[in-house]
Write a protein that holds these residues in place. Structure first.
Motif, PDB file in Angstrom:
ATOM      1  N   GLU A  21       0.831  -1.206   0.000  1.00 58.29           N
ATOM      2  CA  GLU A  21       0.000   0.000   0.000  1.00 58.29           C
ATOM      3  C   GLU A  21       0.869   1.261   0.000  1.00 58.29           C
ATOM      4  O   GLU A  21       0.580   2.228  -0.714  1.00 58.29           O
TER       5      GLU A  21
ATOM      6  N   ARG B 150       1.124   4.039  -2.992  1.00 52.86           N
ATOM      7  CA  ARG B 150       0.914   5.470  -2.775  1.00 52.86           C
ATOM      8  C   ARG B 150       2.068   6.292  -3.371  1.00 52.86           C
ATOM      9  O   ARG B 150       1.867   7.386  -3.891  1.00 52.86           O
TER      10      ARG B 150
ATOM     11  N   TYR C 257      -3.934   5.312  -6.197  1.00 53.59           N
ATOM     12  CA  TYR C 257      -3.954   4.859  -4.801  1.00 53.59           C
ATOM     13  C   TYR C 257      -5.298   5.136  -4.118  1.00 53.59           C
ATOM     14  O   TYR C 257      -5.885   4.238  -3.513  1.00 53.59           O
ATOM     15  N   ASP C 258      -5.790   6.376  -4.206  1.00 50.11           N
ATOM     16  CA  ASP C 258      -7.030   6.722  -3.512  1.00 50.11           C
ATOM     17  C   ASP C 258      -8.198   5.885  -4.013  1.00 50.11           C
ATOM     18  O   ASP C 258      -9.044   5.421  -3.226  1.00 50.11           O
TER      19      ASP C 258
ATOM     20  N   GLN D  87      -7.917   2.379  -2.594  1.00 51.03           N
ATOM     21  CA  GLN D  87      -8.270   2.363  -1.184  1.00 51.03           C
ATOM     22  C   GLN D  87      -9.785   2.414  -1.005  1.00 51.03           C
ATOM     23  O   GLN D  87     -10.347   1.708  -0.164  1.00 51.03           O
TER      24      GLN D  87
END
Length: 1008
Positions: A645, A649, A656-657, A660
């Motif tokens: 993770e 990022r 990434y966001d 997530q």
């Protein structure tokens, strides 16, 4: 304590004289003892803390001085008045009168110094103090640490550092003490004292932070607090040590093994100064050995002895390469300053000659090392060559002794020195002959005679080639084999080969099918463990077959789910080989036993390696290359999920966001990492990933995972939910092909493909791997380890919190305690258990912790630990018979008689005292005073019988009143005796409950 005499010029500065005679003076430090010394005492106390003068000078000391001399000699100091007074009285009774007979002051000084040094030598002899033990200064600091923080002798101080602790908005200058189990801070400024004690096992975060106000700081976080330390003289050294100690604590939480100091530290040169404690040197040596083992893929018990700068002559490019030589107990290794240029591993078992060559201006201080396969390695520019040669000679002698001892034990004294664990002609053998079938192999029947035993890699036995299949692929495979053989001719063959950038290039282009198993053994380091443990696998299989436990049940359940589409596992031979390897490993390492995904990985290992080789590859995988991946809680995989993770990022921030929000990263990483992509990619493509993994380690898996995400950025950004994202990734992975593979297509039905959409265009595995190195090859192994540490704290503490919640949720309906109270009691109970790991106890910590048990029964405490909790929590603990009561209470709670109680039993007893009525408390008190079975056969008094019926009306049927009783004259002694029925063959507990007789009525006042 007595100290070697040191001269003191200003005897009166900051000290107060309490006693004196013509030769000796007893002094107390200002600011210590009664009165505190007013303003001067405050200033001295502050100076002691800030300047660490108290670590050099204890609060009390004894000086020696001859009447006509201006020089004083410190001969003893003490942390307490009692200690220093004992020394003073000894001097008065044993030395004072003797000194009066001397005429010369020099003779008196010589005599006093000799006497004190003799006392110190006698003490060291009686207490087995070695030369390498800590300095006097450090011993003083250790004593001060234990006194200030109330630590027992077993708690070992590692080191201490000057720093500032930010308490609120005000920094407090003081000293940070790092011990094996605790981080402590002490400050004393102008009469205000500040103390902090944090257990490493309670930390959830430990990191270096940098802000505008605090450019270099260390932040320590627990579940409830955050502490910041700054203004270090050497923040890197402090943080590395703190990180190492926190790692040890996390390991204790995982396997409950206490810390054991290693007394066999590397040999120091005579000129080497000892500036740190023996324990700090031990931890530094451990850290260096860990990095050394990881760098060269060496066995877990290999210890680095030392390293030095040097040059290595490389015949393939005719150059002297600058680098470092590493010497350990069983290996000599080399790595160039540019890591990719060249590396070398020389096992001492392969070495035949070590000799010093003649020095010259061109080649100063050369050293030549020859091996059994007739390779010679020339090192030069060695500092302290004579010392190095002596160390290598010592290790060679030990290695030779081990080899002869092993041959004597195995009855193979007549075997050839060149005998290797591979058939002639293999890549690991020393002769260049071609392979000729299975001649020379060690064969043994590891199972029932009705089941055929696999004596070679399963792929060679079940390789299907259709007649129409040709030819370009087979020709390309043949060319690959020739390229590798040419490489061995140029760079050497076997474990002592030169490993260069060219070796890596060949791996990235794919390892030939026929060489894959042996090169996996070589690159993973498994060949070293196999060569030094001859017969181990055979013995392990013989001992483990036919035995059943939870691990073997799980193995049997998963055997037919392991590559069922491959013909090698569609018959009993392949299944039996897989069963033997998995069962043998489960018995080798019961902490892991068996975990799902191990079957898939092991089945692939068996396709390309012989059975014993596959076992050692599995050992290397589970214990070194993927540590903690396959334990019951897959801690390693969860850690690397967190690392992935963080990498996502950093390297694919635009994705990434989104990932997530969809929660995809946590899902994909476990399935990808645990099986090394074998379960999510077509088989012939996934083995190429395994090739690169064995050569370059876990970084390959991170690189490849990031490449897969990067290749699907646009599609993933358009996904609305996790299912859609998983389908995108699944379709992409299913399309990864290996066009060079000579294997027939093996059906691969990806579990994530649930729709009938258009298949993804084919993706070449070699291009994908190459792309991963080009885009994400900057990821370094040491950076991954640093990120793993951060995640390890988070993952293990999360697991501990989950365990606590599960325990509380299970027991909350059985007691009147609230959830918050149960959580606090659980933490106390667990902390008491951990003390047995820290400082020892009457029970073995590994026996009192069993992760396979239900949550409520995992942590258990013995009698001594229970006594500590009894005195802290139980309302009956303030009476005159506190210890006997605790003993009897423990006996009552210990229902199975194993001298350990679990959390449920503990809460049941505590709950009666806090939440039950007086009658229930009275019943409990009565039961505590029932004596065990007695031998006399007389009728029991009516009064006692009625009382027992009343108090034991709720007792289980397994416990009944016995007909035995003592004589009538003993009926009024305040005890009721009952017989506890035991099952046939069951022995009573060995614990001595020390039944001190006292009347239960004396305790009645505690109930009211």
């Amino acid at each position: 304590m007595w100290v070697s005499p040191e001269d003191v010029l200003l005897a009166g500065a900051l000290w107060v004289t309490e006693r004196a005679n013509p030769y000796f003076i007893l002094q107390r430090r200002k600011g210590h003892g009664d009165g505190g010394g007013g303003l001067a005492g405050l200033l001295v106390g502050t100076l002691d803390v800030v300047l660490d003068s108290s670590a050099r000078m204890a609060p009390y000391r004894i000086l020696y001085q001859t009447p006509d001399s201006l020089i004083y000699w410190i001969i003893a100091h003490g942390t307490s008045r009692k200690e220093i007074t004992e020394h003073w009285e000894w001097l008065e009774h044993n030395l004072l009168q003797t000194l009066s007979i001397f005429d010369n002051e020099n003779d008196i000084t010589t005599f006093v110094k000799g006497k004190v040094q003799g006392i110190i030598a006698e003490y060291n002899k009686n207490h087995d103090v070695k030369e390498d033990d800590d300095t006097d200064k450090f011993k003083e600091a250790s004593a001060k640490f234990r006194k200030m923080f109330g630590m027992p002798e077993e708690e070992k101080l590692v080191n201490y550092y000057s720093c500032s602790y930010w308490k609120g908005k005000v920094p407090r200058q003081g000293w940070l003490y790092l011990s094996i189990n605790h981080l402590c801070f002490y400050s004393y400024l102008l009469g205000k004292e500040a103390k902090l004690v944090v257990r490493w096992a309670d930390m959830t975060q430990l990191e270096k932070s940098a802000t505008l106000l605090l450019p270099d700081a260390i932040k320590v976080s627990t579940r409830t607090n955050e502490h910041v330390f700054s203004v270090f003289l050497n923040i890197n050294e402090t943080f590395k040590l703190a990180e190492q100690l926190a790692n040890i604590a996390m390991r204790q939480l995982l396997d409950n093994k206490g810390f054991e100091q290693d007394r066999s530290l590397p040999k120091l040169k005579k000129k080497s100064p000892m500036k740190v404690s023996a324990l700090k040197r031990d931890l530094d040596a451990r850290a260096k050995s860990e990095r050394y083992r990881a760098l060269f893929r060496l066995p877990k018990d290999e210890k680095l002895d030392g390293h030095t700068d040097c040059t290595l002559w490389t015949p393939f490019n005719k150059m002297h390469i600058l680098g470092q030589m590493f010497v350990s107990t069983n290996y000599i290794c080399f790595i160039s300053k540019e890591e990719t240029l060249c590396s070398l591993i020389i096992p001492l078992r392969e070495v035949t000659i070590v000799e010093k060559a003649d020095s010259s201006n061109v080649l100063p201080s050369p050293l030549s090392i020859s091996t059994k396969n007739r390779m010679t390695f020339l090192f030069a520019n060695l500092k302290d060559r004579d010392f190095l040669v002596q160390r290598i000679s010592d290790f060679l002698q030990q290695t030779t002794s081990k080899i002869y001892l092993e041959r004597e034990l195995t009855g193979s004294l007549n075997s050839s020195d060149d005998e290797v664990y591979s058939q002639p002609g293999s890549l690991l053998s020393s002769s260049p002959q071609n392979s000729s079938g299975s001649e020379g192999e060690r064969t043994f029947n590891l199972n029932d005679s009705s089941v055929p035993t696999a004596t070679q890699a399963l792929m060679t036995m079940y390789r299907r080639r259709s007649p129409e299949e040709f030819n370009p692929k087979l020709a390309k495979e043949f060319m690959k084999e020739q390229v590798w053989k040419n490489h061995f001719t140029e760079f050497g063959q076997g474990v002592c080969m030169y490993r260069t950038e060219k070796t890596k290039e060949l791996v990235l282009k794919g390892i030939p099918e026929s060489m894959r198993g042996e090169l996996w053994l070589l690159f993973s380091g498994a060949i070293n463990e196999m060569a030094t443990h001859r017969g181990y696998y055979e013995d392990l299989v013989e001992r483990s077959m036919g035995k059943y436990n939870l691990a073997t049940e799980e193995i049997e359940r998963d055997l037919h789910r392991s590559l069922p589409e491959h013909p090698a596992f569609q018959n009993e031979m392949g299944i039996a080989a897989l069963r033997r390897v998995l069962t043998a490993y489960a018995f080798r390492n019961p902490n892991i036993g068996y975990c799902q995904a191990m079957n898939i990985v092991t089945s692939v290992l068996l396709l390309y390696a012989k059975e014993e080789e596959a076992f050692w590859l599995l050992v290397a995988l589970c214990e070194r290359m993927l540590p903690d991946y396959y334990n019951t809680r897959v801690v390693g995989a969860l850690m690397d999920q967190g690392v992935f993770e963080e990498l996502a990022r950093e390297y694919v921030p635009q994705l990434y966001d989104c990932m997530q929000d969809l929660g995809v990263i946590s899902t994909i990483s476990l399935s990808w990492f645990l099986t090394l992509f074998l379960s999510v990619m077509p088989f012939e493509s996934a083995v190429v990933v395994v090739d690169c993994f064995f050569y370059d380690g876990i970084k390959v898996i991170f690189q490849l995972a990031l490449s897969v995400l990067h290749a699907n950025i646009d599609q993933l950004l358009d996904c609305k939910d996790d299912g859609e994202a998983m389908t995108v990734l699944g379709r992409y992975l299913d399309s990864v092909t290996n066009k060079d593979s000579t294997l027939p297509p093996i059906p691969h039905l990806h579990s994530l493909l649930t729709d009938n959409g258009e298949p993804h265009p084919e993706v070449d595995i070699f291009k994908l791997v190459r792309s991963s190195y080009e885009k994400f090859g900057s990821i370094r192994a040491d950076v991954i380890e640093q990120m793993r540490f951060k995640q390890r704290l988070r993952v293990i503490q999360t697991i501990e919190d989950t365990t606590k919640r599960n325990v509380v949720r299970t027991i909350v309906t059985e007691t009147a305690f609230s959830i918050d109270e149960l959580e606090e009691l659980y933490m106390l109970f667990k902390a008491e258990h951990l003390t047995s790991c820290y400082w020892g106890g009457s029970s073995n910590p590994t026996e009192s912790h069993d992760p396979s048990l239900p949550y409520l029964e995992q942590y258990r405490i013995d009698m001594e630990q229970f006594k500590g909790l009894f005195n802290l929590l139980f309302p009956w603990a303030n009476g005159t018979h506190s210890d006997p009561l605790a003993l009897r209470f423990f006996r009552l709670l210990d229902q199975n008689g194993d001298a350990l109680i679990n959390f449920r039993e503990f809460i049941s007893g505590l709950g009666v005292l806090y939440h039950r009525d007086l009658t229930e408390k009275l019943k409990l008190l009565y039961k505590m005073h029932v004596l065990p079975e007695v031998a006399h056969e007389q009728e029991e008094p009516d009064s006692a019988f009625e009382a027992t019926q009343y108090f034991f009306e709720d007792i289980t049927p397994d416990m009944s009143i016995g007909p035995d009783s003592k004589c009538r004259s003993e009926k009024d002694d305040g005890f009721v005796r009952v017989t506890f029925k035991t099952e046939k063959g069951q022995q009573p507990s060995d614990i001595n409950y020390n039944l001190i007789q006292f009347n239960p009525l004396e305790q009645m006042d505690v109930l009211l």
